[in-house]
Write a protein that holds these residues in place. Sequence first.
Motif, PDB file in Angstrom:
ATOM      1  N   SER A  33       0.840  -1.203   0.000  1.00  0.00           N
ATOM      2  CA  SER A  33       0.000   0.000   0.000  1.00  0.00           C
ATOM      3  C   SER A  33       0.879   1.259   0.000  1.00  0.00           C
ATOM      4  CB  SER A  33      -0.903   0.000   1.229  1.00  0.00           C
ATOM      5  OG  SER A  33      -0.119   0.222   2.407  1.00  0.00           O
ATOM      6  N   THR A  63     -10.487  10.120   3.541  1.00  0.00           N
ATOM      7  CA  THR A  63     -11.472  10.014   2.446  1.00  0.00           C
ATOM      8  C   THR A  63     -12.053  11.356   2.031  1.00  0.00           C
ATOM      9  OG1 THR A  63     -13.186   9.465   4.081  1.00  0.00           O
ATOM     10  CG2 THR A  63     -12.094   7.630   2.964  1.00  0.00           C
ATOM     11  N   PRO A  68      -8.601   9.989  -4.781  1.00  0.00           N
ATOM     12  CA  PRO A  68      -7.419   9.161  -5.032  1.00  0.00           C
ATOM     13  C   PRO A  68      -6.371   9.901  -5.856  1.00  0.00           C
ATOM     14  CG  PRO A  68      -9.416   7.875  -5.320  1.00  0.00           C
ATOM     15  CD  PRO A  68      -9.851   9.305  -5.147  1.00  0.00           C
ATOM     16  N   ALA A  82      -4.258   6.215  -2.736  1.00  0.00           N
ATOM     17  CA  ALA A  82      -4.634   5.347  -3.851  1.00  0.00           C
ATOM     18  C   ALA A  82      -6.145   5.157  -3.823  1.00  0.00           C
ATOM     19  CB  ALA A  82      -3.929   3.999  -3.725  1.00  0.00           C
ATOM     20  N   ALA A  83      -6.681   4.525  -4.856  1.00  0.00           N
ATOM     21  CA  ALA A  83      -8.112   4.244  -4.912  1.00  0.00           C
ATOM     22  C   ALA A  83      -8.401   2.914  -4.226  1.00  0.00           C
ATOM     23  CB  ALA A  83      -8.582   4.198  -6.357  1.00  0.00           C
ATOM     24  N   SER A  84      -9.476   2.863  -3.488  1.00  0.00           N
ATOM     25  CA  SER A  84      -9.871   1.621  -2.816  1.00  0.00           C
ATOM     26  C   SER A  84     -10.223   0.568  -3.857  1.00  0.00           C
ATOM     27  CB  SER A  84     -11.065   1.878  -1.902  1.00  0.00           C
ATOM     28  OG  SER A  84     -12.165   2.378  -2.655  1.00  0.00           O
ATOM     29  N   ASP A  85     -10.037  -0.698  -3.483  1.00  0.00           N
ATOM     30  CA  ASP A  85     -10.342  -1.790  -4.424  1.00  0.00           C
ATOM     31  C   ASP A  85     -11.184  -2.873  -3.780  1.00  0.00           C
ATOM     32  OD1 ASP A  85      -8.557  -2.872  -2.673  1.00  0.00           O
ATOM     33  OD2 ASP A  85      -7.116  -3.572  -4.182  1.00  0.00           O
ATOM     34  N   ASP A  86     -12.065  -2.467  -2.855  1.00  0.00           N
ATOM     35  CA  ASP A  86     -12.882  -3.439  -2.137  1.00  0.00           C
ATOM     36  C   ASP A  86     -14.239  -3.695  -2.782  1.00  0.00           C
ATOM     37  OD1 ASP A  86     -14.095  -1.045  -1.626  1.00  0.00           O
ATOM     38  OD2 ASP A  86     -13.741  -1.069   0.534  1.00  0.00           O
ATOM     39  N   GLY A  87     -14.441  -3.207  -3.985  1.00  0.00           N
ATOM     40  CA  GLY A  87     -15.698  -3.458  -4.685  1.00  0.00           C
ATOM     41  C   GLY A  87     -16.747  -2.391  -4.490  1.00  0.00           C
ATOM     42  N   LYS A 102     -15.294   4.008  -5.224  1.00  0.00           N
ATOM     43  CA  LYS A 102     -13.884   4.345  -5.125  1.00  0.00           C
ATOM     44  C   LYS A 102     -13.694   5.508  -4.151  1.00  0.00           C
ATOM     45  CE  LYS A 102     -12.530   1.264  -8.072  1.00  0.00           C
ATOM     46  NZ  LYS A 102     -11.765   0.083  -7.624  1.00  0.00           N
ATOM     47  N   ARG A 103     -12.741   5.343  -3.265  1.00  0.00           N
ATOM     48  CA  ARG A 103     -12.427   6.382  -2.298  1.00  0.00           C
ATOM     49  C   ARG A 103     -10.924   6.392  -2.065  1.00  0.00           C
ATOM     50  NH1 ARG A 103     -13.837   1.839   0.171  1.00  0.00           N
ATOM     51  NH2 ARG A 103     -12.723   1.225   2.068  1.00  0.00           N
TER      52      ARG A 103
END
Length: 364
Positions: A150, A181, A185, A220-225, A228-229
């Motif tokens: 990360s 947040t 990103p 970075a951009a979140s990638d949890d589905g 995007k935050r």
Amino acid sequence: MPRRTATMLASTLILIALLCAGVLIRAPYSEMSPGPTVNTLGEHDGEPVLQISGHKTYPASGHLNMTTVRVTSADYRMNLVEAVYGWLAHDSKVVPHDTLYPDGKTEEQSTQENAEEFSQSQESAKVAALKALKLPVQSWVIVSTVVKGSPAEGRLHAGDVIKAVDGKAVKEPSDVAKLVTEHTPGQAVVFTIVPAKEQAAAEKERRTPTTTEKVSITTAASDDGGAKRAVVGISAGTDHTFPFTIDIKLADVGGPSAGLMFALGIYDKLTPGDLTGGKFVAGTGTIDDAGEVGPIGGIEMKTVGARDKGAQYFLTPADNCAAAAKDVPGGLTLVKVKTIDDALGALEDIRSGDTDALPKCTTG
């Protein structure tokens, strides 16, 4: 061959076949059973469970027992015969394997998670007990974990104290995510921290940390589905500085459910007299820094284990009361508690003999 003999032979062969199938066929279930129960006021493996130095302590009699549940391992697969036996037995409970080990969790992962929860429960128990006694506790927001790969890796470290984000003071762990947040990103966020080593040195020397650093991290951009935050790849938590030393010595136990009983044991050790009045009290429940008591798993097994050891009263999280009250071991009184203050009030009633005033668990 006579028909009767043939029928008996066929029935015997069918029974043997069914038994063999029951032994050989594996069922997707695990088993829970009563585990050890330990008096937080006493000793375990030859040393006191609670060891306090730097503050006056008092002798305490009676029992304030934490309770545990024994479970089959992640790799164990019971057969149909064992599953049926477990369903019929009073002192065990058969549950779907995924209930104990969700998402294919391994034995090692479960053990590590339980160890982390147990450690956190000890910290919260200390905080809750000292707050109930109106003793000072300093709390800090820290970096709990850093996600590998990360943006924060190598920039922030577990144990760093987060004083501010973008110059805005941080008071709760949730403040960190909220402030991060607010960015999109790719934007930079600035953390004001006390490095973990400086914090540890200051705590050891009982002084206020003097060194702070500003660390800029590109989000970075979140990638949890989800939506995007902005993220940096850390989780925030809370650490504490206590006015004296409290050690909890209990190995081979995991999970957060001993928190309430540890808190009560600490409270008893730091106050004159006996919280229990010499009675055998057991219980369970998570506890947070504010003294709120939360639900746990395996309540039915814990009440059985406590009664088998001689417990007369069982402090039960309010959210577990209905399930526990459906099958109460004979001679055990289930007492409903929502906070450490509820538990202290119940112990006062037990100590005075005014048990009619106890808030008892019901199935309703």
